[in-house]
Design a protein around this motif. Sequence first.
Motif, PDB file in Angstrom:
ATOM      1  N   ILE A   1       0.677  -1.353  -0.055  1.00 11.86           N
ATOM      2  CA  ILE A   1       0.140   0.100   0.011  1.00 11.86           C
ATOM      3  C   ILE A   1       0.907   1.306  -0.017  1.00 11.86           C
ATOM      4  N   ASP A   2       0.370   2.373  -0.433  1.00 16.06           N
ATOM      5  CA  ASP A   2       1.128   3.550  -0.457  1.00 16.06           C
ATOM      6  C   ASP A   2       0.582   4.490   0.883  1.00 16.06           C
TER       7      ASP A   2
ATOM      8  N   ASN B   1      -3.760   3.143  -0.259  1.00  7.75           N
ATOM      9  CA  ASN B   1      -4.135   2.442  -1.323  1.00  7.75           C
ATOM     10  C   ASN B   1      -3.498   1.253  -2.081  1.00  7.75           C
ATOM     11  N   LEU B   2      -4.108   0.422  -2.459  1.00  6.13           N
ATOM     12  CA  LEU B   2      -3.360  -0.883  -2.927  1.00  6.13           C
ATOM     13  C   LEU B   2      -2.613  -0.451  -4.224  1.00  6.13           C
ATOM     14  N   VAL B   3      -1.083  -0.759  -4.366  1.00  5.73           N
ATOM     15  CA  VAL B   3      -0.509  -0.265  -5.265  1.00  5.73           C
ATOM     16  C   VAL B   3       0.196  -1.423  -5.955  1.00  5.73           C
TER      17      VAL B   3
ATOM     18  N   GLU C   1      -1.268   6.646   1.230  1.00  8.55           N
ATOM     19  CA  GLU C   1      -2.819   6.798   1.550  1.00  8.55           C
ATOM     20  C   GLU C   1      -3.628   5.671   1.992  1.00  8.55           C
TER      21      GLU C   1
ATOM     22  N   GLU D   1     -14.331   1.504  -5.290  1.00 14.11           N
ATOM     23  CA  GLU D   1     -13.316   2.001  -6.126  1.00 14.11           C
ATOM     24  C   GLU D   1     -11.943   1.583  -5.814  1.00 14.11           C
ATOM     25  N   GLY D   2     -11.850   0.234  -5.409  1.00 12.88           N
ATOM     26  CA  GLY D   2     -10.411  -0.531  -5.441  1.00 12.88           C
ATOM     27  C   GLY D   2     -10.181  -0.668  -3.930  1.00 12.88           C
ATOM     28  N   GLU D   3     -11.189  -0.491  -3.179  1.00 16.31           N
ATOM     29  CA  GLU D   3     -10.552  -0.547  -1.746  1.00 16.31           C
ATOM     30  C   GLU D   3     -10.470  -2.197  -1.435  1.00 16.31           C
TER      31      GLU D   3
ATOM     32  N   ILE E   1     -10.967  -6.636  -3.986  1.00 20.85           N
ATOM     33  CA  ILE E   1     -11.313  -5.137  -3.785  1.00 20.85           C
ATOM     34  C   ILE E   1     -12.943  -5.275  -4.134  1.00 20.85           C
TER      35      ILE E   1
END
Length: 281
Positions: A164-165, A169-171, A167, A262-264, A259
């Motif tokens: 994750i980044d 978010n999955l990266v 924030e 919105e990509g959670e 996920i």
Amino acid sequence: MRVKTLMTPDPVVIELPATREYALSLFRKYKVRSFPVINKNTKALVGIISIKRVLLHPDEEQLAMLVKRDVPTVKPNDDLKKAVRAMLEMDYRRVVVVDDEKRVLGILTVGDIVRRYLAKNEKLKDVTIERYYQKNVGVVWHGTPLKAALKALLLCNAMAIPVIDDEGNLVGMVDETDLLKDSEVVRVMKQTALAASSEEDWILESNPTLLFEKAELQLPKRPVSDIMNRELVVATPHMSIYDVAQKMVQYHIEQLPVIKGEGELVGIVRDMDIIKVILNK
């Protein structure tokens, strides 16, 4: 469905006694994660050796000390459910197929079951992964050093871990092969204080020390973001077992982040998770 229908017959085996370097040469040649290990004289199964155990114990030269001996075994005519149950109960990704004398006839892995059964069984289009995927998973930050990421992976008892980044978010995803292929075994000098054997020993002005050489696994001082896989293949909670198995086969992966919206990130689905459906049929 019988085990012999899906197993890989006549796998490459390692005979004991053998050295760590010999095992590493076979791992490089065949590009697999593990080998059955047999007794040179009796040809009977001794256990399994994995690339992870070899790399994480760089100071052990004798392969016999690294073999996992408590491994699940089945017979060729055993039902597939028996093999799956053994894998799940022992939390092991493979069963060794043996005869009555414990001689190795084949090997059946989770990947074999996904490729040769789940990804071809269209009846599983009606079964979603919702009850099978892992909802509590470990993650690492994209700036995590590789050594710390490997530790996190081992503590999670996982083959891959989401990245994750800042924030959340999955990266990306990073797996054990990504980490271990950038590692190297080095010889380092260690120092340890010698314990006093009696009260008189403390009369010495300086404490005696022992120097010794030790092999250690070292990873480069780089962040996970340098090696992680950014081309994510994902699943959603309502995706079918069949579709997930198809993706695993197509992209040669063992797990997908799950996920929603919105990509959670809400979990991860592993090949070990979806084979549970076989026990519920």
